[in-house]
Design a protein around this motif. Structure first.
Motif, PDB file in Angstrom:
ATOM      1  N   MET A   1       0.713  -1.163  -0.028  1.00  0.00           N
ATOM      2  CA  MET A   1       0.086   0.155  -0.010  1.00  0.00           C
ATOM      3  C   MET A   1       0.806   1.243   0.006  1.00  0.00           C
ATOM      4  O   MET A   1       0.549   2.215  -0.702  1.00  0.00           O
ATOM      5  CB  MET A   1      -1.053   0.132   1.155  1.00  0.00           C
ATOM      6  N   ASN A   2       1.911   1.221   0.740  1.00  0.00           N
ATOM      7  CA  ASN A   2       2.505   2.522   0.894  1.00  0.00           C
ATOM      8  C   ASN A   2       3.431   2.567  -0.485  1.00  0.00           C
ATOM      9  O   ASN A   2       3.507   3.806  -0.882  1.00  0.00           O
ATOM     10  CB  ASN A   2       3.974   2.154   1.743  1.00  0.00           C
ATOM     11  N   ASP A   3       3.675   1.406  -1.245  1.00  0.00           N
ATOM     12  CA  ASP A   3       4.426   1.662  -2.425  1.00  0.00           C
ATOM     13  C   ASP A   3       3.477   2.100  -3.828  1.00  0.00           C
ATOM     14  O   ASP A   3       4.004   2.182  -4.633  1.00  0.00           O
ATOM     15  CB  ASP A   3       5.145   0.254  -2.560  1.00  0.00           C
ATOM     16  N   GLY A   4       2.205   1.874  -3.327  1.00  0.00           N
ATOM     17  CA  GLY A   4       1.103   2.174  -4.348  1.00  0.00           C
ATOM     18  C   GLY A   4       0.846   0.982  -5.357  1.00  0.00           C
ATOM     19  O   GLY A   4       0.275   1.408  -6.229  1.00  0.00           O
ATOM     20  N   LYS A   5       1.405  -0.111  -4.635  1.00  0.00           N
ATOM     21  CA  LYS A   5       1.030  -1.281  -5.629  1.00  0.00           C
ATOM     22  C   LYS A   5      -0.173  -1.765  -5.115  1.00  0.00           C
ATOM     23  O   LYS A   5      -0.265  -3.055  -4.595  1.00  0.00           O
ATOM     24  CB  LYS A   5       2.293  -2.291  -5.621  1.00  0.00           C
ATOM     25  N   TYR A   6      -1.353  -1.463  -5.554  1.00  0.00           N
ATOM     26  CA  TYR A   6      -2.496  -1.900  -5.133  1.00  0.00           C
ATOM     27  C   TYR A   6      -2.828  -3.178  -5.469  1.00  0.00           C
ATOM     28  O   TYR A   6      -3.676  -3.903  -4.872  1.00  0.00           O
ATOM     29  CB  TYR A   6      -3.714  -0.764  -5.480  1.00  0.00           C
ATOM     30  N   HIS A   7      -2.591  -3.479  -6.927  1.00  0.00           N
ATOM     31  CA  HIS A   7      -2.890  -4.662  -7.239  1.00  0.00           C
ATOM     32  C   HIS A   7      -2.341  -5.796  -6.418  1.00  0.00           C
ATOM     33  O   HIS A   7      -2.906  -6.790  -6.135  1.00  0.00           O
ATOM     34  CB  HIS A   7      -2.504  -4.730  -8.723  1.00  0.00           C
ATOM     35  N   MET A   8      -0.997  -5.578  -5.882  1.00  0.00           N
ATOM     36  CA  MET A   8      -0.235  -6.605  -5.111  1.00  0.00           C
ATOM     37  C   MET A   8      -1.152  -6.690  -3.839  1.00  0.00           C
ATOM     38  O   MET A   8      -1.384  -7.692  -3.354  1.00  0.00           O
ATOM     39  CB  MET A   8       1.026  -6.201  -4.978  1.00  0.00           C
ATOM     40  N   ALA A   9      -1.668  -5.614  -3.306  1.00  0.00           N
ATOM     41  CA  ALA A   9      -2.256  -5.481  -2.062  1.00  0.00           C
ATOM     42  C   ALA A   9      -3.510  -6.566  -2.175  1.00  0.00           C
ATOM     43  O   ALA A   9      -4.006  -7.128  -1.247  1.00  0.00           O
ATOM     44  CB  ALA A   9      -2.410  -4.265  -1.551  1.00  0.00           C
ATOM     45  N   ASP A  10      -4.184  -6.224  -3.228  1.00  0.00           N
ATOM     46  CA  ASP A  10      -5.237  -6.717  -3.463  1.00  0.00           C
ATOM     47  C   ASP A  10      -5.447  -8.357  -3.591  1.00  0.00           C
ATOM     48  O   ASP A  10      -5.970  -9.065  -3.081  1.00  0.00           O
ATOM     49  CB  ASP A  10      -6.001  -6.179  -4.794  1.00  0.00           C
ATOM     50  N   SER A  11      -4.011  -8.751  -4.175  1.00  0.00           N
ATOM     51  CA  SER A  11      -4.150 -10.296  -4.030  1.00  0.00           C
ATOM     52  C   SER A  11      -3.507 -10.730  -2.633  1.00  0.00           C
ATOM     53  O   SER A  11      -3.874 -11.860  -2.174  1.00  0.00           O
ATOM     54  CB  SER A  11      -2.797 -10.583  -4.999  1.00  0.00           C
ATOM     55  N   LEU A  12      -3.130  -9.878  -1.711  1.00  0.00           N
ATOM     56  CA  LEU A  12      -2.534 -10.451  -0.367  1.00  0.00           C
ATOM     57  C   LEU A  12      -4.160 -10.493   0.421  1.00  0.00           C
ATOM     58  O   LEU A  12      -4.029 -10.935   1.367  1.00  0.00           O
ATOM     59  CB  LEU A  12      -1.648  -9.430   0.412  1.00  0.00           C
ATOM     60  N   VAL A  13      -5.156  -9.579  -0.076  1.00  0.00           N
ATOM     61  CA  VAL A  13      -6.202  -9.647   0.816  1.00  0.00           C
ATOM     62  C   VAL A  13      -6.852 -10.879   0.949  1.00  0.00           C
ATOM     63  O   VAL A  13      -7.412 -11.302   2.053  1.00  0.00           O
ATOM     64  CB  VAL A  13      -7.039  -8.548   0.082  1.00  0.00           C
ATOM     65  N   VAL A  14      -6.854 -11.618  -0.034  1.00  0.00           N
ATOM     66  CA  VAL A  14      -7.588 -12.772   0.008  1.00  0.00           C
ATOM     67  C   VAL A  14      -6.573 -14.191   1.221  1.00  0.00           C
ATOM     68  O   VAL A  14      -7.707 -14.451   2.081  1.00  0.00           O
ATOM     69  CB  VAL A  14      -7.370 -13.929  -1.180  1.00  0.00           C
ATOM     70  N   GLY A  15      -5.311 -13.737   1.266  1.00  0.00           N
ATOM     71  CA  GLY A  15      -4.776 -14.684   2.108  1.00  0.00           C
ATOM     72  C   GLY A  15      -5.141 -14.249   3.512  1.00  0.00           C
ATOM     73  O   GLY A  15      -5.447 -14.786   4.391  1.00  0.00           O
ATOM     74  N   ILE A  16      -5.141 -12.584   3.811  1.00  0.00           N
ATOM     75  CA  ILE A  16      -5.512 -12.453   5.032  1.00  0.00           C
ATOM     76  C   ILE A  16      -6.873 -12.727   5.367  1.00  0.00           C
ATOM     77  O   ILE A  16      -7.157 -13.077   6.562  1.00  0.00           O
ATOM     78  CB  ILE A  16      -5.222 -10.685   5.032  1.00  0.00           C
ATOM     79  N   ALA A  17      -7.896 -12.524   4.390  1.00  0.00           N
ATOM     80  CA  ALA A  17      -9.224 -12.863   4.805  1.00  0.00           C
ATOM     81  C   ALA A  17      -9.350 -14.401   5.182  1.00  0.00           C
ATOM     82  O   ALA A  17     -10.275 -14.575   6.202  1.00  0.00           O
ATOM     83  CB  ALA A  17      -9.985 -12.746   3.624  1.00  0.00           C
ATOM     84  N   ALA A  18      -8.439 -15.184   4.572  1.00  0.00           N
ATOM     85  CA  ALA A  18      -8.711 -16.703   4.948  1.00  0.00           C
ATOM     86  C   ALA A  18      -8.240 -16.751   6.490  1.00  0.00           C
ATOM     87  O   ALA A  18      -8.655 -17.667   7.184  1.00  0.00           O
ATOM     88  CB  ALA A  18      -7.727 -17.447   4.163  1.00  0.00           C
ATOM     89  N   LEU A  19      -7.192 -15.897   6.866  1.00  0.00           N
ATOM     90  CA  LEU A  19      -6.843 -16.171   8.309  1.00  0.00           C
ATOM     91  C   LEU A  19      -7.520 -15.368   9.401  1.00  0.00           C
ATOM     92  O   LEU A  19      -7.715 -15.779  10.440  1.00  0.00           O
ATOM     93  CB  LEU A  19      -5.429 -15.560   8.384  1.00  0.00           C
ATOM     94  N   SER A  20      -7.945 -14.230   8.886  1.00  0.00           N
ATOM     95  CA  SER A  20      -8.972 -13.472  10.001  1.00  0.00           C
ATOM     96  C   SER A  20      -9.932 -12.605   9.011  1.00  0.00           C
ATOM     97  O   SER A  20      -9.666 -11.966   8.237  1.00  0.00           O
ATOM     98  CB  SER A  20      -8.130 -12.376  10.699  1.00  0.00           C
ATOM     99  N   LYS A  21     -11.331 -12.943   9.242  1.00  0.00           N
ATOM    100  CA  LYS A  21     -12.228 -12.384   8.448  1.00  0.00           C
ATOM    101  C   LYS A  21     -12.231 -10.823   8.457  1.00  0.00           C
ATOM    102  O   LYS A  21     -12.305 -10.138   7.361  1.00  0.00           O
ATOM    103  CB  LYS A  21     -13.697 -12.832   8.802  1.00  0.00           C
ATOM    104  N   THR A  22     -12.489 -10.134   9.779  1.00  0.00           N
ATOM    105  CA  THR A  22     -12.506  -8.882   9.901  1.00  0.00           C
ATOM    106  C   THR A  22     -11.322  -8.114   9.454  1.00  0.00           C
ATOM    107  O   THR A  22     -11.508  -7.274   8.717  1.00  0.00           O
ATOM    108  CB  THR A  22     -12.702  -8.455  11.361  1.00  0.00           C
ATOM    109  N   GLU A  23     -10.064  -8.683   9.569  1.00  0.00           N
ATOM    110  CA  GLU A  23      -9.008  -7.903   9.121  1.00  0.00           C
ATOM    111  C   GLU A  23      -9.124  -7.973   7.542  1.00  0.00           C
ATOM    112  O   GLU A  23      -8.811  -7.085   6.923  1.00  0.00           O
ATOM    113  CB  GLU A  23      -7.702  -8.834   9.703  1.00  0.00           C
ATOM    114  N   GLY A  24      -9.563  -9.060   6.957  1.00  0.00           N
ATOM    115  CA  GLY A  24      -9.549  -9.292   5.347  1.00  0.00           C
ATOM    116  C   GLY A  24     -10.450  -8.016   4.979  1.00  0.00           C
ATOM    117  O   GLY A  24     -10.183  -7.475   4.031  1.00  0.00           O
TER     118      GLY A  24
END
Lengths: 760, 578
Positions: A524-547
């Motif tokens: 996010m800092n780097d402005g690479k939103y597409h990369m951040a978006d791809s990480l969201v799935v992984g985060i959501a798998a581990l924690s729903k709210t955080e995701g």
């Protein structure tokens, strides 16, 4: 023929239908390995020429030798050689004499063995470990029947010969004399090799010889200890299961092995096998009725209660809360019927845990603590207090009360040396400090935990360090480092976590989430939103709210305002329902930012005020300063920069002291902006210039913070502002430099929709 | 399915083959195969003198080995295996070679058993091995590669491989053995134990002989594919094996497995008539007698068997059953223990012993006994069920769910497990789950006819009015179809509920019929009468037409008209009785 086909399987240790292991006390028996150890002991007592140092080394060697599974002769001799080569040679010689001799040599050996029983001057006292071992051996030997003695002797000969055979080819390579002999065996050897391919484990096990009951118990205890404390040092799950199956195949009554198998299956999250093993264990477990005045039936009932309790724990571990509750109810009912308060207490703790996991509030804990203290269960009591503290921290109790409670439990821990709970307590302190936003304190506590030596007796070179507490502390540590822009250090810590808690293990989810969050923030800092978006799935798998939250952040950054708003609203409702205060505040802040982007600064104000109130109520200092930052920005945008500067003073101090680099930068930037705006209303030109100079300095500071966390966009904005300021100050050289830097950055970056003015 | 091999047309030829194989097996000491073949041969008509098959050809090698062979065979018969092997070591003929290897194998097995008793401790027990197996395998595989093994040699090779736990190889070798010498029943029998499921069976190729039909029938019985097995056996009987005791006993066991008790009993009685001194399978017979509580018959059987041979596993089981029926559970347990001493791998005895301990309220011993049974055979559903019952008695309904589930997995179409599961769920207050279980239990064919009543009561608890009525109607219908009027309590509750239900729904005719039926039962008489009074009151107020209350009870209209009969679930289509 049929009866010959069937192997005899009847257990002679059965009386009245119940198998009592060790009715005859057959715990240990004589094997060739043990005869060799006996020889070693004997030599040690006879020989006078051993130096003191050697003797000390040998003494240290004895216990492992007695406890470990049978070794081959070459292994044994090698171990002894490491301590005292001379003794190894004598033992070897004696064994050779016995093996090459006759049966009477062995008989003679046992006759001559100094019995610690009758000789008071013997070095081995009769109740010492060595004395006990010798007595066991002599007794076991005397019990052997005629054919068994002969069998033992042939086994001894084989034991020696297999060593010789292994030894000789190395000593005299390419020996031709007994070629014919090997030739005849070659076919057999080939066959065996083929077999080896089929079942390599079988061969491996058979070389190690059968375990005696004692050795098996030691093996189980060791593995169970390792599983609890340092999983990576234990046998890997498949190997351990193989070993256990082997043990159980021929002695199904060995109940403890079932329990270990249950633990082992839990490691690999295998619910079928773990349930099966657990129930099997309790089916087999007949508690010895003699340990108290309770009769056999009582013992049986006791095991039943704990069986149900363990089943509840199992379901809980797999997340089957409804089943766990049913099992727990059963355990509670049985425990109540038989007035077992200790068991009830355990049940109560679990009940509380379940309630907590299901997300409902409960007042059980306080009650549980009182009762636990009453029944002298310090472990449960302080576990309860810790739960209470956690609950209190989340529920906004004052910090001094919480810390006081933790201090009290710490007293209890040190008194009873409950090192596990000490770890938890420290990890909890880390988490609480972090929640309050005191990163320095959190950092310090995490370091304390990591550099603390475990209280457990240092056993097997294992420190108790793969508990959840360690994982939590390390995760906090890595996040704290990442916040300060020390990404290399953070990833180093994560690497360590990955090694210590391999992905299949229980606490691996903690570091996985932490890792993904750090990566997300960087992207996010780097402005690479597409990369951040791809990480969201992984985060959501581990924690729903955080995701969900991160998803909203990405949407917001990509200017998909409507979607982001929808997600945030949903999340807000959910968080308010589950009382996740921190997340609620963060969501409200994000919502306020959304309002800014549609230039509704006035609408954002009530939201911000509310979040400020909540964060103050829950003592979340860091989030409170964040709120103030947002408020100030809103005020700036509404055209009251003086007011903004006023309240900024409240926030700037904690942010600079404890905040993440990004937040520091944002704060400084905001201060600078306010200063610029106020400068324009300064009456005199000199004052104006002075104010602008200060603003430039602040911008400079913000710029350094942003560069450290790779926030290129913000750095670009800073250069722009700086260039404009220099321009108005008339400093052309500086202006040109900044303008050039801005241009460089601007070419690298794609232009974004969000103008810098409407951004915090 | 029932089509048999065409070779069955020529029974004389079969008889000849049997006579030959009997001689061959006897020469090699394979007594079980001899027994099986002889039993079959006995069932067929005797051959005339001139039709008797000639003795097997006598080769030069046979002649050379004759003396050594006869000496060794006599030692072998006297169980002096090492001695037999010693005198056979140089022999060249196939027959002598087989006997040589076989005695070595048996000697190893015998020594292993002796060792086990003598071993040092429980953990060492597993290490006792038949030492000769490896050597035998090496030698036999050499011969196998050189294709020097005959059918018997292949059989022995297979046995050795099986003992070494090399099951896949063993199966291949046994199949080869059946191709090479289809008449040898031992090889087929070994395959029966090794083949695990239908798919495995289908994937194998067997020689196309009449023996295959016997094998298939046997394995169908083992795999609980009773329908197919019964068909096979019936057609075998039709072909001309009607006198074979083997087939009769197998049919009886098959009927026992599907709990067709009457047919099984009649088959066993026939078997006893034909072969009065038979001991095999008599434990199954006694189980049937036990279930039917036929005390005198069981007592007679027990005494009879005890006269024949009291040191047989089956005898001990029968006596155990006998004592159990007489509620002398200590003695029963004692006899089951004795059976286990005779053969520790006797599965039934472990389970039965568990039942006895349950009766004696010795739960921990019962649990141990059941666990042993499971140890011997993981697929023993009775032991799983018994464990479940034990924990249910210990009031741990959640805990026993696991065991009932295991039992249910093994017998998906057995209503008893489903009812037990339902009861547990009921105790755990999970009524929806419980209704599912009961409905399924009814769908697969409820034996005890309790599922429907329980289901109805559950629906009552869930405050549904239509569902209980449907259940009661089906229940009453079934009871009346059976013609059994034993469970009066449940019938009266059914009628009582239905009466109220129809009354509420203003179906007064049906209601009055039910109320009348209520009056037949003591416990519901008062309610029935009051209901009748209410009905006549309502009718007096409402319509003037007073229907005749003395209407004879015809059950037809009750269910046919207005009662909403629950839509049959698709499960019901497969209501094959397990």
């Amino acid at each position: 023929m049929a009866s010959v086909h069937e192997s005899l399987y009847f257990n002679p240790m059965m009386t009245n239908g119940v198998v009592h292991a060790n009715v005859f006390g057959v715990k240990d028996w004589v094997t060739p390995y043990k005869i060799t150890v006996l020889m070693l002991l004997d030599e040690m007592t006879i020989s006078t020429s051993i130096t003191l140092l050697d003797r000390r080394r040998l003494n240290k060697l004895i216990l492992p030798l007695l406890q470990s599974p049978d070794m081959t002769l070459s292994q044994l001799i090698k171990t002894v050689e490491d301590s005292c080569p001379q003794l190894a040679y004598t033992v070897h010689l004696r064994l050779q004499l016995m093996a090459d001799g006759e049966l009477k040599d062995m008989e003679h050996f046992f006759d001559m063995l100094p019995s610690p029983f009758n000789e008071t001057e013997s070095e081995a006292h009769k109740t010492s470990v060595v004395g006990l071992f010798m007595r066991h051996m002599v007794l076991a030997y005397n019990k052997l029947s005629f054919s068994q003695v002969y069998k033992l002797y042939t086994a001894l000969q084989q034991y020696y010969q297999s060593y010789e055979r292994k030894d000789s080819p190395a000593a005299e390579p390419a020996e031709d004399t007994d070629m014919e002999l090997t030739n005849t065996e070659e076919l057999g050897g080939k066959m065996e090799k083929e077999e080896l391919d089929l079942e390599p484990s079988d061969d491996e096990v058979s070389t190690r010889g059968p375990l005696s009951q004692k050795q098996a118990e030691y093996f189980l205890a060791q593995q169970a200890y390792l599983l609890k404390n340092d999983e990576n040092k234990a046998l890997d799950p498949a190997a351990l299961q193989k070993e256990l199956n082997n043990m159980l195949k021929f002695n199904p009554d060995f109940a403890e092995a079932h329990y270990l198998s249950y633990l082992n299956s839990m490691r690999v999250q295998d619910i079928f096998n773990s349930t099966d093993s657990l129930l099997h264990y309790f089916d087999r477990l007949i508690l010895p009725g003699g340990d108290s005045k309770s009769n056999g039936d009582e013992g049986c009932g006791r095991s039943l209660r704990y069986a149900a309790l363990n089943l509840a724990a199992l379901h809980c571990r797999f997340g089957h809360y409804q089943q766990a509750e049913l099992a727990l109810q059963e355990a509670i009912r049985i425990a109540q019927e038989s007035n077992d308060h200790v068991c009830l207490q355990h049940c109560l703790s679990w009940l509380y845990l379940l309630e907590q996991m299901k997300g409902s509030d409960s007042t059980l804990t306080e009650h549980a603590v009182k009762m636990a203290v009453h029944f002298c269960l310090p472990y449960l009591a302080s576990l309860g207090i810790q739960s209470l503290v956690q609950q209190g921290a989340v529920g906004g109790k004052t910090a001094n009360k919480l810390m006081d409670a933790l201090k009290d439990t710490d007293l209890l821990h040190w008194k009873h040396s409950l090192s596990e709970l000490i770890d938890i307590s420290i990890a909890q302190k880390t988490a609480i400090w972090r929640m309050y936003g005191k990163s320095t304190m959190a950092l310090q506590q995490a370091q304390v935990l990591l550099s603390m030596n475990s209280l457990e007796p240092v056993n097997l070179g294992v420190q108790q360090n793969n508990s959840e507490a360690f994982a939590v502390a390390l995760c906090h540590l890595s996040e704290l480092h990442a916040e300060q822009g020390l990404f290399a250090a953070a990833s180093e810590i994560l690497k360590h976590l990955r090694e210590r808690f391999p992905p299949h293990s229980q606490h691996a989810k903690l570091w996985m989430l932490c890792d993904q969050k750090i990566q997300f923030d960087r992207a996010m800092n780097d402005g690479k939103y597409h990369m951040a978006d791809s990480l969201v799935v992984g985060i959501a798998a581990l924690s729903k709210t955080e995701g969900l939250y991160r998803k909203a952040l990405v949407l917001k950054a990509q200017n998909q305002t409507t979607e982001a708003y929808k997600v945030l609203q949903r999340l807000l409702l959910y968080c308010e329902k589950i009382k996740g205060t921190e997340m609620t505040i963060r969501v409200m802040l994000s919502l306020a930012e959304l309002h800014w982007s549609s230039s509704c600064h006035a609408v954002a104000l009530p939201l911000l005020l509310r979040s400020l109130a909540v964060s103050r109520e829950y003592h979340l200092q860091y989030l409170a300063s964040e709120c103030i930052l947002h408020l100030a920005f809103s005020q700036l945008m509404l055209g009251i920069p003086e007011q903004a500067l006023n309240i900024l003073h409240m926030a700037i101090e904690p942010i600079l002291a404890h905040g993440a680099l990004l937040d520091k930068g944002r704060a400084m930037l905001l201060v600078a902006k306010c200063q610029i705006v106020t400068a324009s209303s300064e009456p005199s030109k000199q004052q104006k210039t002075q104010a602008l100079e200060v603003a430039v300095q602040n911008l400079e500071e913000a710029g350094t913070y942003f560069t450290k966390v790779d926030c290129k966009e913000r750095v670009r904005d800073i250069y722009y502002l700086q260039a404009r300021l220099y321009h108005s100050l008339g400093k052309t050289a500086e202006r040109n430099k900044c303008a050039m830097l801005f241009r460089q950055h601007n070419q690298e970056l794609p232009s974004q929709g969000v103008p810098l003015i409407t951004r915090l | 399915m029932a089509a048999l091999s065409s070779q069955f047309a020529d029974l004389v030829e079969i008889k000849k083959q049997l006579t030959v194989i009997i001689a061959l097996c006897r020469e090699r000491g394979l007594m079980h195969s001899v027994k099986w073949a002889s039993e079959l041969a006995f069932a067929l008509d005797p051959l005339p003198m001139n039709e008797l098959p000639p003795p097997p050809p006598f080769t030069e090698e046979d002649a050379q080995d004759l003396d050594a062979y006869s000496l060794a065979k006599s030692f072998f018969d006297l169980k002096e295996y090492d001695r037999a092997a010693y005198f056979l070591r140089g022999c060249r003929s196939q027959k002598a070679y087989f006997l040589y290897m076989y005695s070595r194998y048996l000697s190893g097995e015998k020594k292993k058993d002796d060792e086990t008793v003598d071993s040092l401790g429980p953990l060492e027990k597993g290490q006792v091995k038949n030492e000769s197996l490896r050597e035998l395998r090496v030698e036999l595989s050499k011969k196998h590669k050189a294709r020097e093994l005959d059918g018997f040699g292949l059989y022995l090779y297979g046995v050795v491989l099986r003992k070494l736990d090399l099951l896949k190889e063993a199966i291949d070798v046994f199949v080869e053995a059946t191709h090479c010498l289809p008449l040898h029943w031992g090889a087929w029998l070994e395959l029966c134990n090794l083949v695990e499921n239908k798919e495995m069976l289908k994937s194998m190729s067997f020689p196309d002989t009449w023996m295959k039909d016997f094998f298939l029938a046997h394995i169908y019985t083992e795999m609980q594919m009773i329908e197919e097995a019964l068909q096979k056996y019936q057609s075998l009987i039709n072909v001309g094996f009607s006198k074979s005791t083997y087939i009769i006993s197998q049919i009886a066991v098959a009927y026992h497995n599907i709990r067709d008790i009457d047919k099984a009993l009649s088959m066993f009685n026939e078997l006893r008539e034909q072969d009065p001194y038979r001991i095999e399978n008599m434990d199954t017979f006694s189980n049937l007698l036990y279930v039917r509580t036929m005390k005198p018959e069981l007592s007679y059987l027990a005494h009879n068997l005890c006269d024949i041979d009291k040191y047989r596993v089956e005898t001990c089981c029968v006596i155990g059953n006998y004592y159990s029926l007489r509620s002398q559970h200590e003695k029963a347990a004692l006899y089951f223990q004795r059976a286990l001493k005779l053969n520790p791998r006797c599965l039934g005895a472990w389970t039965l012993m568990g039942h006895e301990y349950m009766e004696m309220k010795n739960t921990s011993a019962a649990i141990q006994a059941y666990r042993h049974a499971i140890e011997v055979n993981k697929r023993d559903y009775r032991a799983w069920y018994g464990l479940g019952q034990t924990y249910e008695i210990l009031k741990m309904p959640f805990y026993c769910l696991y065991y009932y589930r295991r039992a249910h997995q093994l017998r998906p179409n057995d209503s008893r497990m489903l009812v037990a599961l339902g009861e547990c769920y009921e105790k755990l207050n999970q009524l929806v789950e419980a209704t599912k279980c009961y409905w399924r239990a009814y769908s697969v064919g409820d034996v005890e006819r309790m599922a429907l009543v329980k289901l109805a009561k559950l629906h009552e608890q869930l405050n549904e009015s239509d569902h209980p009525a449907q259940c009661y109607v089906i229940y009453i219908k079934e009871i009346f179809e059976c013609g059994e009027l034993m469970e009066q309590v449940e019938l009266s509750t059914a009628f009582r509920y239905l009466g109220q239900y129809y009354f509420k729904n203003k179906q007064y005719d049906d209601a009055s019929i039910c109320a009348q039926r209520c009056c037949n039962y003591n416990d519901a008489r008062e309610e029935g009468k009051s209901l009748l009074r209410q009905i006549s009151q309502v009718r007096g107020q409402g319509e003037t037409s007073s229907s005749d209350l003395s209407l004879p009870f015809i059950f037809g209209p009750l269910s046919a008209k207005n009662t909403p009969v629950r839509r049959m679930s698709p499960l019901n289509l497969s209501s094959v009785t397990p």
